[in-house]
Every structure is written in C-alpha cells, then in structure tokens.
Design a protein around this motif. Structure first.
Motif, PDB file in Angstrom:
ATOM      1  N   LYS A   1       0.808  -1.225   0.000  1.00 43.92           N
ATOM      2  CA  LYS A   1       0.000   0.000   0.000  1.00 43.92           C
ATOM      3  C   LYS A   1       0.843   1.277   0.000  1.00 43.92           C
ATOM      4  O   LYS A   1       0.478   2.264  -0.623  1.00 43.92           O
ATOM      5  CB  LYS A   1      -0.929   0.003   1.221  1.00 43.92           C
ATOM      6  N   ILE A   2       1.936   1.270   0.750  1.00 44.85           N
ATOM      7  CA  ILE A   2       2.815   2.446   0.811  1.00 44.85           C
ATOM      8  C   ILE A   2       4.265   1.973   0.912  1.00 44.85           C
ATOM      9  O   ILE A   2       4.530   0.805   1.186  1.00 44.85           O
ATOM     10  CB  ILE A   2       2.486   3.374   2.009  1.00 44.85           C
ATOM     11  N   LYS A   3       5.193   2.887   0.686  1.00 46.36           N
ATOM     12  CA  LYS A   3       6.609   2.607   0.887  1.00 46.36           C
ATOM     13  C   LYS A   3       7.037   3.280   2.195  1.00 46.36           C
ATOM     14  O   LYS A   3       7.124   4.505   2.266  1.00 46.36           O
ATOM     15  CB  LYS A   3       7.440   3.136  -0.282  1.00 46.36           C
ATOM     16  N   PRO A   4       7.291   2.499   3.230  1.00 48.53           N
ATOM     17  CA  PRO A   4       7.581   3.082   4.546  1.00 48.53           C
ATOM     18  C   PRO A   4       8.720   4.095   4.529  1.00 48.53           C
ATOM     19  O   PRO A   4       8.657   5.113   5.233  1.00 48.53           O
ATOM     20  CB  PRO A   4       7.938   1.860   5.400  1.00 48.53           C
ATOM     21  N   PHE A   5       9.761   3.824   3.730  1.00 48.97           N
ATOM     22  CA  PHE A   5      10.913   4.716   3.748  1.00 48.97           C
ATOM     23  C   PHE A   5      10.664   6.033   3.030  1.00 48.97           C
ATOM     24  O   PHE A   5      11.493   6.946   3.101  1.00 48.97           O
ATOM     25  CB  PHE A   5      12.152   4.009   3.195  1.00 48.97           C
ATOM     26  N   GLU A   6       9.524   6.157   2.372  1.00 48.70           N
ATOM     27  CA  GLU A   6       9.127   7.442   1.821  1.00 48.70           C
ATOM     28  C   GLU A   6       8.754   8.407   2.946  1.00 48.70           C
ATOM     29  O   GLU A   6       8.805   9.634   2.786  1.00 48.70           O
ATOM     30  CB  GLU A   6       7.931   7.247   0.880  1.00 48.70           C
ATOM     31  N   TYR A   7       8.396   7.854   4.117  1.00 48.31           N
ATOM     32  CA  TYR A   7       7.910   8.643   5.241  1.00 48.31           C
ATOM     33  C   TYR A   7       8.836   8.615   6.458  1.00 48.31           C
ATOM     34  O   TYR A   7       8.761   9.500   7.310  1.00 48.31           O
ATOM     35  CB  TYR A   7       6.533   8.132   5.685  1.00 48.31           C
TER      36      TYR A   7
END
Length: 396
Positions: free
Chosen positions: A184-190
């Motif tokens: 669903k998302i890329k954790p390291f983007e955040y």
C-alpha cells in the motif's frame, strides 16, 4: 459568566477538524465521571478533547471547554464555573492546562463530590495526582498520551489507514505484516520525515517553522511547567536546560552520572531528581537495569531524548545509532516495560531481548539469548528473527 466562557469554546470548536483522529478515540474509555488526559506539550491533548466534545451527542449548551490559563478564566474559580454550569443544566465540563491552576486538586475533588458533572481535564505529563494532599487519585481515571506513532504519521500524511499490531503479532508474523504494508505504501518514503518532525501533530501548522516552535515548546516545559509542578527555583532552571543539552553530546551507552553532575554543577541526588522531572515532563527516557520497585535513585544505564524530533530541534548533530535506539524506545515505552540488557540493547517485558542496528547488524551479541531479535534499520521486510525497525511504529 458562562456565556462569556462559552464564546471561547465556540471559537475552539469551529476550528476543530474531525478529518484525522488519533489512537485515543478508540483506546480511551470516556465513560467515567472524572478523567485526566496527561501528556507532554504539543502532542494533541487539546485537539483530542475538542474532537471528543464536538462528536459528543448531547445538546451543545450541556458541554463546555475552558483553558485554566486563559485570562477570562482567571476571574473565577474552577468551582464557581462548575457551579454555574451545573445550574444551567451542564453535563460535561472539560478543563485544559489544569496544572497551571493553583490548588486544582482540591477544587476538582469538590466539583466531583458536589455536582452531577462529568469532568475531563488535561495537564502536563509531569502531573502526578498520587502526590496530591487530597485523595484525587481514587476518583480520577488517568490516561497518558504519546505523540504520533509512525503509523499515525503515515495516515496523517497520506490518508492511508493501517491497523495497529501488538508486539507478539509483529515478532511472530512481521514478514507478512511488512509485505502487506509495502503493498500500500513505501515506509521509507515517510520514515526520515517522521524522525525529523512527525511526532508532534502541530508540524502541520507550518512545516518550515516546526523546529523553532518545538524549541519554544521545550522552553515552556523547562521554564514554566516543571518549575510550577516541582517547585524548582528560577536560578536552577538553566541547569535543566544545560542537562538537556548535555544529552546531545553523549552517546546513550557512555552515560557517566558523576561526570554529568560535575558538568552541570549539581550533586548526584539533585541530578537524579532532575532526570526524573525531565522524564515526567516528556523530554527524556531513562533506561535502567531491571530491579524491584521504582526508585528514582537507581542509576540509569542509558539516557535518551524522548523522541527523535527533539534531537533535530535541540542538537547540532545526532548519530544514526542514537536515533534508531531512540525511535525504538519511544514507540514501545507507552505500553511496554523497557529495561537495560547486558547482552543486547534492551530487555522488553522481562522476556524479549533486542539488539538495534543497521541492515547488516548480526546476531553475535545475542546469539545465545532466548526470545532475542535484531531490529534492523534500512530494510523494508525482515526474515526470521530480524525485524524492520520502522515496523515497531505500528504498535499499540
């Protein structure tokens, strides 16, 4: 009186959005008659209370919010306000920043014993009702609030919601959980942004000025909140600031209490008290060896700023190893017991041993330990007993 105070409440309610709600809404039982919401400055206590009141399905005239440090409130006592509010059919009274009000415990007790009112109050995380001269601790239910978890930050930024997991879920099934999240998302983007500014929800007000605002928040805690609660003399406030700044210069595992007390010109006993105050104020976390009881004079083995945002605001530079351990401690400490481990970095709930490091961190130091895990940064998905560091931000 009530109409004048209600005007302030109306303005606050109008500016309160329900778009994003924190974990407290599903975790706190708000049915008791006297409820305390305790936490450090800037982590969302006021927003939570106003959101609760906005959604509360009773007539607007039967609920009221006041801030104990507002100039309009200074004209009256809390008891007088409660008395007048009860007379006109009031049912729920919320009192913010109660630690700024003298003799608040006695007045809360009198309100509790006299009127048919539910009272919700908020105050500094250093507020300790058990030290009150009146027996308020038996009457009040206290909830302690953390800043945003990494999971909440992702939702705040992206609108994508994820369920929280307990520690056992993560340790036993972390590979599948991490794979589901990565779909669903890329954790390291955040993640890097969270470490810098994601713990305090008020970063949304003005991202560019966030670190400056956070410094101001820290100064209010040091110059106002802690001295009021613990009767610290004004001449010693600068020593609290010096103590906090010293943490930026030392690695957690190089803490030397004797040298620290000499540098800030405090005797050891006073230093232990000040460390205790700073921890209660939500500015540091102390990691001690596991012992019976909760003696503040037990030497801490490691000492961290409370969260990584404080490093970016207060320190000229921070080592990545310190930030990793700080994040891990911060995300677990609200619901879990964390103590010093002689072999690994941390012992959690007297059961699990954790070693925190980068993606290449080995198991050498904890190879013979049962229930031991490597917590690794810079990996999206773990395997076996190597768990991604970011995933501990999805705990509840």
């Amino acid at each position: 009186m009530i109409n004048d105070i209600r005007d302030i409440f109306v303005k606050n309610i109008q500016n309160t959005s329900l778009k994003f709600k924190r974990y407290m809404h599903s975790s706190f039982d708000m049915d008791d008659k006297l409820i305390g919401i305790i936490g450090s400055r800037g982590i969302g206590k006021t927003t939570f209370i106003l959101q609760y009141l906005k959604e509360l399905d009773i007539d607007f005239t039967k609920k009221l919010y006041i801030s104990a440090d507002h100039v309009e409130i200074a004209k009256y006592s809390l008891y007088e306000i409660a008395k007048e509010f009860s007379k006109v059919g009031g049912k729920v009274l919320a009192i913010d920043e109660i630690h700024k009000y003298p003799n608040f415990a006695q007045e809360l007790k009198s309100i509790y014993d006299t009127f048919d009112l539910k009272v919700i109050f908020s105050g500094s995380s250093a507020l300790k009702l058990e030290n009150s001269k009146v027996d308020l601790s038996r009457r009040a239910v206290l909830y302690r609030v953390n800043g945003m978890s990494f999971r909440e930050f992702i939702e705040y930024e992206s609108g994508v919601k994820f369920k929280p997991y307990n520690l056992e879920d993560i340790l036993q099934n972390h590979t599948n959980i991490a794979l589901e999240i990565n779909e669903k998302i890329k954790p390291f983007e955040y993640f890097k942004n969270y470490l810098e500014y994601g713990y305090y929800p008020f970063y949304k007000q003005n991202r560019k000025n966030f670190l400056s605002k956070l410094k101001e928040t820290i100064n209010i805690v040091l110059e106002s909140d802690l001295p009021i609660i613990f009767n610290i003399e004004p001449k010693n406030i600068f020593k609290l600031k010096k103590l906090l700044s010293m943490l930026c210069l030392s690695k957690p595992y190089e803490l030397n209490i004797t040298k620290l007390s000499q540098k800030i010109e405090l005797n050891r006993q006073t230093l232990y008290y000040y460390l205790h105050y700073l921890e209660l104020g939500g500015l540091i976390n102390l990691i001690k060896q596991k012992t019976k009881g909760d003696n503040i004079f037990i030497k801490p083995q490691k000492l961290y700023l409370n969260n990584t945002n404080l490093n970016y605001a207060y320190c000229f530079s921070s080592e990545i190893g310190t930030l990793r351990e700080e994040f891990f401690v911060n995300q677990l400490k609200l619901y879990h017991d964390i103590s010093y481990s002689k072999k690994g970095d941390f012992l959690v709930d007297e059961k699990y041993t954790f070693e925190v490091g980068g993606k290449n961190k080995s198991f050498n130091q904890i190879a013979d330990m049962p229930n031991s895990f490597v917590v690794a940064d810079d990996i999206e998905v773990g395997f076996g007993n190597k768990v991604p560091l970011w995933l501990f931000g999805f705990l509840y």
